[in-house]
Design an enzyme around this catalytic site. Structure first.
Site, PDB file in Angstrom:
ATOM      1  N   ILE A  44       0.851  -1.181   0.000  1.00  0.00           N
ATOM      2  CA  ILE A  44       0.000   0.000   0.000  1.00  0.00           C
ATOM      3  C   ILE A  44       0.894   1.240   0.000  1.00  0.00           C
ATOM      4  O   ILE A  44       1.725   1.419   0.887  1.00  0.00           O
ATOM      5  CB  ILE A  44      -0.941   0.023   1.218  1.00  0.00           C
ATOM      6  CG1 ILE A  44      -1.714  -1.304   1.324  1.00  0.00           C
ATOM      7  CG2 ILE A  44      -1.882   1.216   1.123  1.00  0.00           C
ATOM      8  CD1 ILE A  44      -2.552  -1.656   0.123  1.00  0.00           C
ATOM      9  N   LYS A  45       0.704   2.088  -1.012  1.00  0.00           N
ATOM     10  CA  LYS A  45       1.544   3.287  -1.153  1.00  0.00           C
ATOM     11  C   LYS A  45       0.946   4.454  -0.368  1.00  0.00           C
ATOM     12  O   LYS A  45      -0.219   4.811  -0.556  1.00  0.00           O
ATOM     13  CB  LYS A  45       1.681   3.690  -2.623  1.00  0.00           C
ATOM     14  CG  LYS A  45       2.615   2.809  -3.411  1.00  0.00           C
ATOM     15  CD  LYS A  45       2.692   3.224  -4.868  1.00  0.00           C
ATOM     16  CE  LYS A  45       3.647   4.376  -5.084  1.00  0.00           C
ATOM     17  NZ  LYS A  45       3.823   4.657  -6.533  1.00  0.00           N
ATOM     18  N   ILE A  46       1.774   5.025   0.494  1.00  0.00           N
ATOM     19  CA  ILE A  46       1.367   6.174   1.310  1.00  0.00           C
ATOM     20  C   ILE A  46       2.391   7.283   1.105  1.00  0.00           C
ATOM     21  O   ILE A  46       3.586   7.058   1.308  1.00  0.00           O
ATOM     22  CB  ILE A  46       1.284   5.789   2.795  1.00  0.00           C
ATOM     23  CG1 ILE A  46       0.235   4.690   3.010  1.00  0.00           C
ATOM     24  CG2 ILE A  46       0.978   7.015   3.653  1.00  0.00           C
ATOM     25  CD1 ILE A  46       0.165   4.173   4.446  1.00  0.00           C
TER      26      ILE A  46
END
Length: 370
Positions: A140-142
């Site tokens: 998951i890209k944050i």
């Protein structure tokens, strides 16, 4: 035995990930060639990539039609379409994930960039994406905004693997590593198996040169011209020095002993924007153990065709890299100002691309409804 530049990169400790994903690429079987012939072991995505894929992709018509019939709104449609592609890509790369114990074989999907300044909203969306994709090899890209740091920790604490994106400054990178360690410490307290949690920190490269070189051109002196095309590599190399320092600390050793995996540096924005620079500059100039280089297809092909891999080109460069940043400062180019501007512009670009994605999908939904 003959080797290839991409095989040489892999042997030197660089994991090659493709910075692109589309349903056409999935359905055509194109990833098989990339995995077998070009040593690609992962995929990253962003709003721009999905916007481009959807704007010219006929293969989305069936799903869009079903979503329109079900009465899905545009936000739900985008969520379902993008998570579907990512889940399929995860399946394609599952064997790579198994082979590397989860370090590679990763496919990244980004939290809605409109939430980049909303800590709690980012945490909720990260968990929602993870639950929807339902694959152990998803990342998951944050974004590494100030507000994103707490979200990074909380997501990792929930046992979810994270790709921290949009890092430009060395100071922020230190904060990202701290947020990562906090998250892993909390995951340990929460009873998660630390060996199953993975993370990368995406440090952007070419955009640093693009902005600083523009300022060097404005100065126009011989000294300024001599510094063009050097800041991006210097900045990334100093980030690797921080990686080495932080992941040899006593704090990290405790987590490592508990089974934790180090957060690897990922070189992002590695497509060369200046035609006067070598097109493999941000690949061959950033070879070091335990890093990821996520490449646009054009950069990957250039590397495979004529990249010259000469071993580690990062360690041992730290004094020279600091000297480059010091010389830029002496010319009146503020490092802090540049990296702050790049973060703001990067977020704006992601939000704009997300807007294009929403418009494209809304138009498709409207067309499907007749």
């Amino acid at each position: 035995m003959m080797t290839t530049p991409t095989a040489d990169l892999s042997a030197a400790g660089v994991s090659i990930w493709l910075d692109d994903l589309s349903r056409e690429r999935i359905n055509s079987g194109a990833f098989k060639h990339l995995i077998e012939d070009l040593d690609v072991v992962g995929v990253t995505t962003n709003p721009s990539i999905f916007a481009a894929a959807l704007s010219k992709g006929e293969s989305y018509a069936s799903q869009v039609g079903a979503l329109a019939e079900a009465g899905a709104d545009v936000d739900q449609a985008v969520f379902d379409i993008t998570t579907h592609d990512v889940a399929q890509a995860c399946d394609i790369f599952a064997a790579e994930a198994e082979r590397t114990n989860g370090a590679d074989g990763r496919v990244s999907i980004e939290v809605d960039p409109r939430l980049s300044r909303d800590t709690q909203g980012t945490i909720a969306e990260a968990k929602r994406l993870h639950a929807k994709v339902q694959r152990t090899n998803v990342l998951i890209k944050i974004p590494a905004t100030v507000e994103g740091l707490e979200a990074i920790s909380a997501t990792l604490a929930a046992g979810i693997s994270v790709n921290v994106t949009l890092i430009f400054s060395l100071e922020r990178y230190r904060a990202v590593i701290n947020a990562f360690m906090i998250g892993v410490e909390q995951a340990k307290e929460n009873g998660h198996d630390l060996s199953k949690i993975h993370s990368v920190a995406s440090f952007f490269v070419s955009r640093v040169d693009a902005e600083i070189d523009k300022r060097l051109d404005a100065i126009g002196t011989e000294e300024a011209t001599a510094l063009k095309g050097k800041a991006g590599l210097a900045n990334a190399r100093l980030a690797y020095q921080i990686f080495q320092e932080q992941f040899s600390s006593e704090r990290w050793q405790v987590l490592k002993n508990a089974g934790a995996n180090a957060q690897r540096p990922l070189w992002a924005s590695t497509g060369v924007k200046d035609p006067n620079l070598p097109d493999t500059l941000y690949v061959t100039g950033l070879v070091a153990p335990d890093v990821v280089n996520t490449m646009p297809e054009k950069t990957l092909e250039a590397t495979a065709d004529h990249g010259v891999v000469e071993g580690d080109t990062v360690t041992g460069t730290y004094d020279a890299s600091n000297e480059i940043l010091n010389r830029l400062d002496a010319l009146g180019i503020s490092y802090d100002e540049v990296v702050e501007q790049l973060e703001t512009e990067g977020l704006d670009k992601f939000v704009a691309s997300w807007g294009e994605l929403l418009e494209t999908v809304q138009a498709a939904l409207d067309a499907a409804k007749g």
